[in-house]
Scaffold this motif. Sequence first.
Motif, PDB file in Angstrom:
ATOM      1  N   CYS A  93       0.904  -1.142   0.023  1.00 13.25           N
ATOM      2  CA  CYS A  93       0.094   0.139  -0.034  1.00 13.25           C
ATOM      3  C   CYS A  93       0.741   1.143  -0.032  1.00 13.25           C
ATOM      4  O   CYS A  93       1.493   1.374   0.905  1.00 13.25           O
ATOM      5  CB  CYS A  93      -1.036   0.042   1.221  1.00 13.25           C
ATOM      6  N   CYS A  96      -0.444   3.384   3.491  1.00 13.05           N
ATOM      7  CA  CYS A  96      -0.119   3.100   4.954  1.00 13.05           C
ATOM      8  C   CYS A  96       1.219   2.295   5.068  1.00 13.05           C
ATOM      9  O   CYS A  96       1.664   1.788   5.902  1.00 13.05           O
ATOM     10  CB  CYS A  96      -1.355   2.666   5.395  1.00 13.05           C
ATOM     11  N   CYS A 132      -4.662  -0.170  -0.260  1.00 12.77           N
ATOM     12  CA  CYS A 132      -5.257  -1.180   0.446  1.00 12.77           C
ATOM     13  C   CYS A 132      -6.482  -1.063   0.473  1.00 12.77           C
ATOM     14  O   CYS A 132      -6.959   0.242   0.360  1.00 12.77           O
ATOM     15  CB  CYS A 132      -4.423  -1.456   1.674  1.00 12.77           C
ATOM     16  N   CYS A 135      -7.420   2.021   2.958  1.00 12.27           N
ATOM     17  CA  CYS A 135      -6.912   3.624   2.531  1.00 12.27           C
ATOM     18  C   CYS A 135      -7.753   3.608   1.251  1.00 12.27           C
ATOM     19  O   CYS A 135      -8.299   5.048   1.092  1.00 12.27           O
ATOM     20  CB  CYS A 135      -5.515   3.202   1.914  1.00 12.27           C
TER      21      CYS A 135
HETATM   22 ZN    ZN Z   1      -3.178   1.350   3.012  1.00 15.86          ZN
END
Ligand code: ZN
Length: 141
Positions: A93, A96, A132, A135
Amino acid sequence: MDAIDILRKLKDKGVRFTPQRQAILEFLLATESHPTAEEIYQHVKAKFPGVSLGTIYNTLNMLKEHGHILELSYGDMSSRFDGNPDNHYHIVCSKCGRVVDFHRPLLEVDQEAEEISGFRIIGHRMEFYGLCPECRQGEMN
Ligand code: ZN
Ligand code: MN
């Protein structure tokens, strides 16, 4: 193989077996989170308050050199460690930093890379980047 089997095997090769090393390896074998050395340190410290970050790094390097774990390096960012030493792909990701496995048959491109480059190819690494699910959720607002 569980942590104790791996450490017993290493002991036969002259590597010292310690409870801290066992805790580090047990954590890596049990998690799918691809933790950083710092995250491993925080986890092991809860059980062994005297453990140092140096011990974590020494153990990770030793396990990597003996082929029991993978290090996923990301340039300037902290490496992440994987208790599954067999080559497999990852999805990262970009927001994050979360890393998840992407299991599929390995691409058979090593031979082609060797022919084109003249390198002796020993492996390849493939990673996908994106957002992800958590997110993505944040993006939709
Ligand atoms: Zn993420
Ligand atoms: Mn993995």
